[in-house]
Write a protein that holds these residues in place. Structure first.
Motif, PDB file in Angstrom:
ATOM      1  N   ALA A  20       0.854  -1.188   0.000  1.00 36.89           N
ATOM      2  CA  ALA A  20       0.000   0.000   0.000  1.00 36.89           C
ATOM      3  C   ALA A  20       0.891   1.240   0.000  1.00 36.89           C
ATOM      4  CB  ALA A  20      -0.909  -0.018   1.225  1.00 36.89           C
ATOM      5  N   ASN A  21       0.292   2.352  -0.299  1.00 44.62           N
ATOM      6  CA  ASN A  21       1.006   3.625  -0.338  1.00 44.62           C
ATOM      7  C   ASN A  21       0.447   4.558   0.721  1.00 44.62           C
ATOM      8  OD1 ASN A  21       2.678   3.632  -3.119  1.00 44.62           O
ATOM      9  ND2 ASN A  21       0.734   2.562  -3.420  1.00 44.62           N
ATOM     10  N   ARG A  22       1.337   5.256   1.414  1.00 48.66           N
ATOM     11  CA  ARG A  22       0.910   6.251   2.407  1.00 48.66           C
ATOM     12  C   ARG A  22       1.471   7.619   2.020  1.00 48.66           C
ATOM     13  NH1 ARG A  22       1.288   4.602   8.425  1.00 48.66           N
ATOM     14  NH2 ARG A  22      -0.694   3.681   7.764  1.00 48.66           N
ATOM     15  N   PHE A  23       0.564   8.586   1.919  1.00 47.85           N
ATOM     16  CA  PHE A  23       0.946   9.960   1.629  1.00 47.85           C
ATOM     17  C   PHE A  23       0.638  10.788   2.875  1.00 47.85           C
ATOM     18  CE2 PHE A  23      -0.052   7.888  -2.367  1.00 47.85           C
ATOM     19  CZ  PHE A  23       1.090   8.178  -3.111  1.00 47.85           C
ATOM     20  N   VAL A  24       1.681  11.388   3.423  1.00 42.74           N
ATOM     21  CA  VAL A  24       1.585  12.096   4.702  1.00 42.74           C
ATOM     22  C   VAL A  24       1.456  13.596   4.429  1.00 42.74           C
ATOM     23  CG1 VAL A  24       2.699  12.519   6.918  1.00 42.74           C
ATOM     24  CG2 VAL A  24       3.037  10.314   5.745  1.00 42.74           C
ATOM     25  N   TYR A  25       0.392  14.183   4.953  1.00 42.55           N
ATOM     26  CA  TYR A  25       0.108  15.601   4.744  1.00 42.55           C
ATOM     27  C   TYR A  25       0.207  16.368   6.056  1.00 42.55           C
ATOM     28  CZ  TYR A  25      -1.825  14.452   0.138  1.00 42.55           C
ATOM     29  OH  TYR A  25      -1.984  14.016  -1.158  1.00 42.55           O
ATOM     30  N   GLN A  26       0.700  17.587   5.960  1.00 40.04           N
ATOM     31  CA  GLN A  26       0.600  18.521   7.079  1.00 40.04           C
ATOM     32  C   GLN A  26      -0.642  19.365   6.848  1.00 40.04           C
ATOM     33  OE1 GLN A  26       3.995  20.850   8.818  1.00 40.04           O
ATOM     34  NE2 GLN A  26       2.827  22.593   8.043  1.00 40.04           N
ATOM     35  N   VAL A  27      -1.517  19.357   7.831  1.00 40.08           N
ATOM     36  CA  VAL A  27      -2.767  20.110   7.732  1.00 40.08           C
ATOM     37  C   VAL A  27      -2.650  21.345   8.611  1.00 40.08           C
ATOM     38  CG1 VAL A  27      -5.272  20.002   7.882  1.00 40.08           C
ATOM     39  CG2 VAL A  27      -3.956  17.898   7.467  1.00 40.08           C
ATOM     40  N   PHE A 160      -2.224   8.322  -8.956  1.00 38.16           N
ATOM     41  CA  PHE A 160      -3.435   8.179  -8.151  1.00 38.16           C
ATOM     42  C   PHE A 160      -4.252   9.453  -8.279  1.00 38.16           C
ATOM     43  CE2 PHE A 160      -0.311   5.572  -5.691  1.00 38.16           C
ATOM     44  CZ  PHE A 160      -0.885   4.333  -5.953  1.00 38.16           C
ATOM     45  N   GLN A 161      -5.487   9.330  -8.718  1.00 35.63           N
ATOM     46  CA  GLN A 161      -6.354  10.503  -8.863  1.00 35.63           C
ATOM     47  C   GLN A 161      -7.079  10.745  -7.540  1.00 35.63           C
ATOM     48  OE1 GLN A 161      -8.811  10.152 -12.387  1.00 35.63           O
ATOM     49  NE2 GLN A 161      -7.056   9.748 -13.704  1.00 35.63           N
ATOM     50  N   ASP A 162      -6.307  11.099  -6.550  1.00 39.19           N
ATOM     51  CA  ASP A 162      -6.827  11.205  -5.188  1.00 39.19           C
ATOM     52  C   ASP A 162      -6.118  12.357  -4.486  1.00 39.19           C
ATOM     53  OD1 ASP A 162      -8.224  10.670  -2.868  1.00 39.19           O
ATOM     54  OD2 ASP A 162      -7.721   8.541  -2.827  1.00 39.19           O
ATOM     55  N   GLY A 163      -6.510  12.597  -3.245  1.00 35.06           N
ATOM     56  CA  GLY A 163      -5.915  13.656  -2.466  1.00 35.06           C
ATOM     57  C   GLY A 163      -6.429  13.625  -1.047  1.00 35.06           C
ATOM     58  N   PRO A 164      -6.007  14.572  -0.222  1.00 37.60           N
ATOM     59  CA  PRO A 164      -6.440  14.598   1.181  1.00 37.60           C
ATOM     60  C   PRO A 164      -7.910  14.976   1.306  1.00 37.60           C
ATOM     61  CG  PRO A 164      -5.260  16.601   0.634  1.00 37.60           C
ATOM     62  CD  PRO A 164      -5.140  15.711  -0.566  1.00 37.60           C
ATOM     63  N   ILE A 174      -3.049  14.948  -5.617  1.00 35.02           N
ATOM     64  CA  ILE A 174      -3.046  16.330  -5.134  1.00 35.02           C
ATOM     65  C   ILE A 174      -1.915  16.477  -4.119  1.00 35.02           C
ATOM     66  CG2 ILE A 174      -4.332  18.075  -3.856  1.00 35.02           C
ATOM     67  CD1 ILE A 174      -6.900  16.873  -5.046  1.00 35.02           C
ATOM     68  N   VAL A 175      -0.960  17.341  -4.453  1.00 32.31           N
ATOM     69  CA  VAL A 175       0.208  17.582  -3.613  1.00 32.31           C
ATOM     70  C   VAL A 175      -0.077  18.671  -2.587  1.00 32.31           C
ATOM     71  CG1 VAL A 175       2.612  18.380  -3.649  1.00 32.31           C
ATOM     72  CG2 VAL A 175       1.781  16.808  -5.413  1.00 32.31           C
ATOM     73  N   LYS A 176      -0.900  19.624  -2.977  1.00 32.98           N
ATOM     74  CA  LYS A 176      -1.255  20.734  -2.086  1.00 32.98           C
ATOM     75  C   LYS A 176      -2.656  21.205  -2.435  1.00 32.98           C
ATOM     76  CE  LYS A 176       0.094  25.518  -0.878  1.00 32.98           C
ATOM     77  NZ  LYS A 176       0.311  25.333   0.584  1.00 32.98           N
ATOM     78  N   PHE A 186      -3.627  21.741   3.017  1.00 30.98           N
ATOM     79  CA  PHE A 186      -3.122  20.372   3.103  1.00 30.98           C
ATOM     80  C   PHE A 186      -1.877  20.294   2.223  1.00 30.98           C
ATOM     81  CE2 PHE A 186      -7.636  20.330   3.832  1.00 30.98           C
ATOM     82  CZ  PHE A 186      -7.884  19.344   4.784  1.00 30.98           C
ATOM     83  N   ASP A 187      -0.727  19.965   2.817  1.00 27.33           N
ATOM     84  CA  ASP A 187       0.538  19.965   2.091  1.00 27.33           C
ATOM     85  C   ASP A 187       1.223  18.614   2.227  1.00 27.33           C
ATOM     86  OD1 ASP A 187       1.186  23.081   1.431  1.00 27.33           O
ATOM     87  OD2 ASP A 187       0.082  22.914   3.318  1.00 27.33           O
ATOM     88  N   LEU A 188       1.498  17.984   1.091  1.00 23.06           N
ATOM     89  CA  LEU A 188       2.164  16.686   1.106  1.00 23.06           C
ATOM     90  C   LEU A 188       3.596  16.830   1.603  1.00 23.06           C
ATOM     91  CD1 LEU A 188       2.049  13.665   0.352  1.00 23.06           C
ATOM     92  CD2 LEU A 188       2.888  14.306  -1.925  1.00 23.06           C
TER      93      LEU A 188
END
Length: 271
Positions: A20-27, A160-164, A174-176, A186-188
């Motif tokens: 699986a993939n995990r994308f960590v965002y600072q909110v 991936f056509q996804d985001g936070p 979505i990176v930001k 939301f910032d990757l």
């Protein structure tokens, strides 16, 4: 040798795609519209596996892990101050199903757990502006959603056509994404492989409702939290759950809840 190389490459590819993939965002949030100098930050994860994803606060995962261990061992002598420090402004879970396009929002009100399917489309306008954010080449897009105008920067370098949060539907990750007022961003910050997406210890059944019904219930709780608590005290909660508290305890809880709502008057969704 060539056949062996191809075989090894195939095996490695299977391993990569089985993970699986995990994308960590600072909110970053400004929860109080009357004091915009108050800025809160949290870490949240977007876990993607196959045709599904889940978005949640890291603090939510940590709290759930502590409570799950406590229930397994029967010992609830954990550090209360630690649990208090793990409280989250993002106290919800969002699950997306890529095949059906469904977005399921899950959150609790007191002891009840609710879920609703997001029923509002997210129509994006892709703009010509580009930017390099971190290691990614991104392009800007705009949408209006839930009472706010949002600007997103997405990259086609990640498939991936996804985001936070509830954001998705652009031709890449979505990176930001931030709203026009600068209240939420939301910032990757990190991308990594994980063995499996997060799972949460679900106790009892989830009450599935329409979004409007959930928002009405939530608004009633914000207006009069003690009425909801009183209902549970008299056995009116789901499953006849009862909360026993003396008048002084109720007063302290009421004051604390009202103060909390007062300082969190700028939700991510305005309508």
């Amino acid at each position: 040798m060539k056949k062996i190389a191809i075989l090894v490459l195939g095996i490695c590819s299977q391993i990569v795609f089985s993970q699986a993939n995990r994308f960590v965002y600072q909110v970053t949030m400004k929860p109080d519209s009357t004091d915009r100098n108050v800025i809160k930050t949290e870490t949240a994860n977007l876990d993607i596996s196959g045709a599904n994803s889940i978005f949640y606060a890291e603090n939510r995962m940590k709290r759930d892990s502590i409570l799950s261990r406590a229930r397994q061992t029967g010992s609830f002598n954990f550090d209360r101050s630690q649990m208090q420090g793990l409280r989250s402004n993002l106290d919800f879970i969002i699950e997306k199903d890529y095949k059906t396009g469904k977005k399921i929002y899950k959150a609790g009100i007191l002891r009840d757990q609710y879920a609703y399917e997001e029923d509002r489309p997210m129509d994006w306008k892709i703009l010509p502006e580009t930017a390099t954010i971190g290691e990614y080449k991104t392009q800007k897009a705009e949408t209006k959603f839930a009472g706010r105008t949002w600007y997103a920067w997405f990259t086609t370098e990640v498939p991936f056509q996804d985001g936070p949060y509830k954001f998705s539907g652009l031709p890449g990750l979505i990176v930001k994404v931030e709203d026009a007022k600068g209240d939420y961003s939301f910032d990757l910050k990190e991308a990594k492989k994980i063995d499996a997406i997060a799972s949460f210890d679900q106790r009892g059944s989830i009450i599935t409702v329409k979004r409007a019904a959930f928002e009405k219930q939530q608004e009633q709780f914000r207006k009069d939290p003690m009425a909801a608590m009183a209902s549970m005290s008299s056995g009116g909660g789901r499953g006849g759950f009862r909360i026993q508290m003396d008048p002084n305890q109720r007063k302290r809880m009421e004051d604390r809840q009202k103060e909390e709502f007062k300082k969190n008057n700028n939700p991510i969704e305005l309508k």
